[in-house]
Design a protein around this motif. Structure first.
Motif, PDB file in Angstrom:
ATOM      1  N   GLN A 211      -7.817  -7.694  -3.298  1.00  0.00           N
ATOM      2  CA  GLN A 211      -7.572  -6.527  -4.149  1.00  0.00           C
ATOM      3  C   GLN A 211      -6.083  -6.233  -4.214  1.00  0.00           C
ATOM      4  OE1 GLN A 211     -10.570  -4.050  -1.913  1.00  0.00           O
ATOM      5  NE2 GLN A 211     -11.094  -3.365  -3.980  1.00  0.00           N
ATOM      6  N   LEU A 212      -5.702  -5.408  -5.189  1.00  0.00           N
ATOM      7  CA  LEU A 212      -4.310  -5.036  -5.405  1.00  0.00           C
ATOM      8  C   LEU A 212      -4.126  -3.546  -5.171  1.00  0.00           C
ATOM      9  CD1 LEU A 212      -3.940  -7.135  -8.623  1.00  0.00           C
ATOM     10  CD2 LEU A 212      -2.425  -7.396  -6.650  1.00  0.00           C
ATOM     11  N   LYS A 213      -3.116  -3.202  -4.396  1.00  0.00           N
ATOM     12  CA  LYS A 213      -2.766  -1.797  -4.172  1.00  0.00           C
ATOM     13  C   LYS A 213      -1.420  -1.542  -4.853  1.00  0.00           C
ATOM     14  CE  LYS A 213      -1.559   1.444  -0.462  1.00  0.00           C
ATOM     15  NZ  LYS A 213      -0.075   1.338  -0.503  1.00  0.00           N
ATOM     16  N   TRP A 214      -1.422  -0.614  -5.781  1.00  0.00           N
ATOM     17  CA  TRP A 214      -0.223  -0.318  -6.575  1.00  0.00           C
ATOM     18  C   TRP A 214       0.967  -0.035  -5.676  1.00  0.00           C
ATOM     19  CZ3 TRP A 214       3.082   3.860  -7.352  1.00  0.00           C
ATOM     20  CH2 TRP A 214       3.816   3.848  -8.544  1.00  0.00           C
ATOM     21  N   PRO A 215       2.146  -0.602  -5.991  1.00  0.00           N
ATOM     22  CA  PRO A 215       2.383  -1.408  -7.187  1.00  0.00           C
ATOM     23  C   PRO A 215       2.140  -2.904  -7.023  1.00  0.00           C
ATOM     24  CG  PRO A 215       4.469  -0.931  -6.124  1.00  0.00           C
ATOM     25  CD  PRO A 215       3.414  -0.221  -5.326  1.00  0.00           C
ATOM     26  N   ASN A 216       2.176  -3.425  -5.768  1.00  0.00           N
ATOM     27  CA  ASN A 216       2.089  -4.884  -5.680  1.00  0.00           C
ATOM     28  C   ASN A 216       1.558  -5.435  -4.365  1.00  0.00           C
ATOM     29  OD1 ASN A 216       4.293  -4.450  -3.991  1.00  0.00           O
ATOM     30  ND2 ASN A 216       5.793  -4.997  -5.543  1.00  0.00           N
ATOM     31  N   ASP A 217       1.071  -4.607  -3.466  1.00  0.00           N
ATOM     32  CA  ASP A 217       0.529  -5.131  -2.214  1.00  0.00           C
ATOM     33  C   ASP A 217      -0.788  -5.845  -2.482  1.00  0.00           C
ATOM     34  OD1 ASP A 217       2.602  -4.152  -0.696  1.00  0.00           O
ATOM     35  OD2 ASP A 217       1.563  -2.319  -0.115  1.00  0.00           O
ATOM     36  N   VAL A 218      -1.032  -6.916  -1.721  1.00  0.00           N
ATOM     37  CA  VAL A 218      -2.291  -7.648  -1.842  1.00  0.00           C
ATOM     38  C   VAL A 218      -3.110  -7.404  -0.582  1.00  0.00           C
ATOM     39  CG1 VAL A 218      -3.386  -9.891  -2.193  1.00  0.00           C
ATOM     40  CG2 VAL A 218      -1.173  -9.412  -3.260  1.00  0.00           C
ATOM     41  N   TYR A 219      -4.363  -7.046  -0.771  1.00  0.00           N
ATOM     42  CA  TYR A 219      -5.273  -6.769   0.337  1.00  0.00           C
ATOM     43  C   TYR A 219      -6.418  -7.783   0.336  1.00  0.00           C
ATOM     44  CZ  TYR A 219      -3.232  -2.369   1.894  1.00  0.00           C
ATOM     45  OH  TYR A 219      -2.399  -1.424   2.439  1.00  0.00           O
ATOM     46  N   LEU A 220      -6.899  -8.068   1.533  1.00  0.00           N
ATOM     47  CA  LEU A 220      -8.030  -8.980   1.714  1.00  0.00           C
ATOM     48  C   LEU A 220      -9.025  -8.309   2.640  1.00  0.00           C
ATOM     49  CD1 LEU A 220      -9.497 -11.717   1.580  1.00  0.00           C
ATOM     50  CD2 LEU A 220      -7.914 -12.564   3.345  1.00  0.00           C
ATOM     51  N   SER A 221     -10.243  -8.129   2.151  1.00  0.00           N
ATOM     52  CA  SER A 221     -11.285  -7.449   2.934  1.00  0.00           C
ATOM     53  C   SER A 221     -10.815  -6.083   3.422  1.00  0.00           C
ATOM     54  CB  SER A 221     -11.724  -8.313   4.119  1.00  0.00           C
ATOM     55  OG  SER A 221     -12.241  -9.549   3.663  1.00  0.00           O
ATOM     56  N   GLY A 222     -10.051  -5.388   2.560  1.00  0.00           N
ATOM     57  CA  GLY A 222      -9.610  -4.035   2.871  1.00  0.00           C
ATOM     58  C   GLY A 222      -8.393  -3.943   3.760  1.00  0.00           C
ATOM     59  N   ARG A 223      -7.778  -5.091   4.097  1.00  0.00           N
ATOM     60  CA  ARG A 223      -6.604  -5.084   4.964  1.00  0.00           C
ATOM     61  C   ARG A 223      -5.455  -5.832   4.289  1.00  0.00           C
ATOM     62  NH1 ARG A 223      -9.349  -7.387  10.291  1.00  0.00           N
ATOM     63  NH2 ARG A 223     -10.799  -8.243   8.733  1.00  0.00           N
ATOM     64  N   LYS A 224      -4.235  -5.438   4.609  1.00  0.00           N
ATOM     65  CA  LYS A 224      -3.072  -5.984   3.929  1.00  0.00           C
ATOM     66  C   LYS A 224      -2.812  -7.427   4.352  1.00  0.00           C
ATOM     67  CE  LYS A 224       1.709  -4.721   2.757  1.00  0.00           C
ATOM     68  NZ  LYS A 224       2.747  -3.690   2.908  1.00  0.00           N
ATOM     69  N   VAL A 225      -2.670  -8.302   3.361  1.00  0.00           N
ATOM     70  CA  VAL A 225      -2.380  -9.705   3.624  1.00  0.00           C
ATOM     71  C   VAL A 225      -1.016 -10.116   3.075  1.00  0.00           C
ATOM     72  CG1 VAL A 225      -3.464 -10.631   1.520  1.00  0.00           C
ATOM     73  CG2 VAL A 225      -3.410 -12.029   3.595  1.00  0.00           C
ATOM     74  N   CYS A 226      -0.476  -9.320   2.143  1.00  0.00           N
ATOM     75  CA  CYS A 226       0.785  -9.690   1.500  1.00  0.00           C
ATOM     76  C   CYS A 226       1.564  -8.449   1.084  1.00  0.00           C
ATOM     77  CB  CYS A 226       0.506 -10.560   0.266  1.00  0.00           C
ATOM     78  SG  CYS A 226       1.948 -10.890  -0.769  1.00  0.00           S
ATOM     79  N   GLY A 227       2.854  -8.467   1.375  1.00  0.00           N
ATOM     80  CA  GLY A 227       3.761  -7.414   0.931  1.00  0.00           C
ATOM     81  C   GLY A 227       4.838  -7.996   0.035  1.00  0.00           C
ATOM     82  N   ILE A 228       5.233  -7.251  -0.970  1.00  0.00           N
ATOM     83  CA  ILE A 228       6.194  -7.730  -1.968  1.00  0.00           C
ATOM     84  C   ILE A 228       7.261  -6.665  -2.192  1.00  0.00           C
ATOM     85  CG2 ILE A 228       6.495  -8.466  -4.381  1.00  0.00           C
ATOM     86  CD1 ILE A 228       3.593  -9.483  -4.301  1.00  0.00           C
ATOM     87  N   LEU A 229       8.513  -7.103  -2.245  1.00  0.00           N
ATOM     88  CA  LEU A 229       9.622  -6.206  -2.544  1.00  0.00           C
ATOM     89  C   LEU A 229      10.464  -6.841  -3.648  1.00  0.00           C
ATOM     90  CD1 LEU A 229      11.245  -3.633  -1.838  1.00  0.00           C
ATOM     91  CD2 LEU A 229      12.541  -5.030  -0.207  1.00  0.00           C
ATOM     92  N   VAL A 230      10.537  -6.173  -4.793  1.00  0.00           N
ATOM     93  CA  VAL A 230      11.295  -6.681  -5.939  1.00  0.00           C
ATOM     94  C   VAL A 230      12.533  -5.816  -6.123  1.00  0.00           C
ATOM     95  CG1 VAL A 230      11.253  -7.096  -8.431  1.00  0.00           C
ATOM     96  CG2 VAL A 230       9.238  -7.618  -7.054  1.00  0.00           C
ATOM     97  N   GLU A 231      13.696  -6.459  -6.156  1.00  0.00           N
ATOM     98  CA  GLU A 231      14.960  -5.749  -6.285  1.00  0.00           C
ATOM     99  C   GLU A 231      15.821  -6.392  -7.365  1.00  0.00           C
ATOM    100  OE1 GLU A 231      16.347  -4.488  -1.973  1.00  0.00           O
ATOM    101  OE2 GLU A 231      15.565  -6.531  -1.921  1.00  0.00           O
ATOM    102  N   LYS A 232      16.491  -5.565  -8.155  1.00  0.00           N
ATOM    103  CA  LYS A 232      17.422  -6.052  -9.174  1.00  0.00           C
ATOM    104  C   LYS A 232      18.837  -5.814  -8.676  1.00  0.00           C
ATOM    105  CE  LYS A 232      18.843  -5.225 -13.998  1.00  0.00           C
ATOM    106  NZ  LYS A 232      20.122  -4.549 -13.741  1.00  0.00           N
TER     107      LYS A 232
END
Length: 262
Positions: A116-137
Motif C-alpha cells: 500500500q501507499l501512504k501519502w505522499p510516497n511511503d510504501v507499506y507491506l502488510s501494514g508496516r513500512k518497507v520503503c521510505g522516499i525523500l525527493v529534493e530539488k
C-alpha cells in the motif's frame, strides 16, 4: 568487485536505464547527503546514481531518520531537466510517482497484493513500512532532482525489537527469499521513467492505482502544515497529488505538509 552489487550490474543499469554514472559505496552516512555534497561534480554527469551497501544516517522527511543495515537497498538518483519530461516547477509530483514506481516494482517481484501507499510516497507491506522516499530539488548550473530511497529488502526484521516489528518490515520477511538488489533498482528506474512520461500534465493516470493501494482512505487523519493542523477523514488524492481530507468544514486539499496521526 562487490558481490552484492557486481560491476556487471552497474554497467547494465548504465546501459538499460541510461545513467551516465553509477557510483557504488560500501558504506555512507546517507546517499542523499553524499549526492548533495558532491552535486557540482555529479551534475556534470547526469543522470547519476549513488548506491550504498550500508547507510548509517539516512534522512527522511523533516527530522526523521532512515537507518538501513546490510541487505537493504539504499540509493539516490540525480536527474536533470533533460532526464525528466515533467517541467521543474512540477517536480513535486515526482514524489508520488516514485512511491508508485517502487510499490509496483516490489509488487511485481514478490507477487504479493499486500503493498500500500501512504501519502505522499511511503510504501507499506502488510501494514508496516518497507520503503521510505525523500525527493529534493536542488540547483547547480541547472535544476537537479534528487530521489533518495531506502528499501528494506534482505535485512530481515524478524528478530528486531517488538516495537520495531510493529512499524517496519523487510521484503524477505514475506517472500522468505534473498533478492538481488540491482534487479529491484533497475526495475524501479524503468518504472519511474515510464510513469513520468505518462503523467506529464497531471497525475490522472496514476489515480486508479493509487486509489486501489491507498493506506489512508477512510481513516481519520491529522495533517500539519506550518502552524495549521487539519483533521478529518482521508478521501485519497486528486490528480494534482494533493491529499483529500473531509473535515467538518468541508473537503480540504493538503498540498504539502506531514501526516502526524492516522
Amino acid at each position: 568487485m562487490n558481490d552484492w552489487f557486481p560491476e556487471l550490474a552497474q554497467h547494465e543499469i548504465e546501459r538499460q536505464a541510461g545513467f551516465a554514472l553509477v557510483d557504488v559505496f560500501d558504506e555512507l552516512s546517507s546517499t542523499s547527503d553524499h549526492a548533495l555534497a558532491n552535486l557540482t561534480e555529479y551534475s556534470q554527469r547526469l543522470p547519476a546514481l549513488v548506491v550504498a551497501r550500508k547507510q548509517t544516517k539516512g534522512r527522511g522527511r523533516g527530522s526523521r531518520s532512515w537507518f538501513a543495515g546490510e541487505g537493504a537497498l539504499t540509493f539516490t538518483a540525480m536527474l536533470g531537466r533533460k532526464d525528466i519530461p515533467i517541467e521543474p516547477h512540477n517536480w513535486p509530483r515526482c514524489s508520488l510517482i516514485a512511491g508508485v514506481a517502487m510499490c509496483q516494482t516490489l509488487e511485481a517481484l514478490s507477487g504479493s497484493d499486500a503493498f500500500q501507499l501512504k501519502w505522499p510516497n511511503d510504501v507499506y507491506l502488510s501494514g508496516r513500512k518497507v520503503c521510505g522516499i525523500l525527493v529534493e530539488k536542488r540547483d547547480a548550473a541547472e535544476p537537479v532532482l534528487c530521489v533518495g530511497i531506502g528499501v528494506n529488502v534482505n535485512n530481515s526484521l524478524e528478530h528486531a525489537p517488538a516495537d520495531v516489528q510493529q512499524k517496519a518490515i523487510a521484503l524477505t520477511d514475506v517472500t522468505t527469499q534473498q533478492h538481488f538488489l540491482p534487479e529491484i533498482l533497475l526495475g524501479f528506474l524503468a518504472r519511474f521513467r515510464e510513469l513520468c512520461r505518462q503523467n506529464v500534465d497531471s497525475l490522472a493516470d496514476l489515480l486508479p492505482y493509487w486509489r486501489n493501494h491507498c493506506l489512508l482512505t477512510g481513516r481519520p487523519v491529522e495533517t500539519s502544515q506550518a502552524d495549521q493542523v487539519i483533521a478529518g477523514q482521508c478521501c485519497g488524492i486528486d490528480e494534482t497529488g494533493a491529499l483529500l481530507v473531509q473535515t467538518s468544514a468541508g473537503q480540504k486539499q493538503i498540498v504539502s505538509g506531514e501526516i502526524i496521526r492516522w
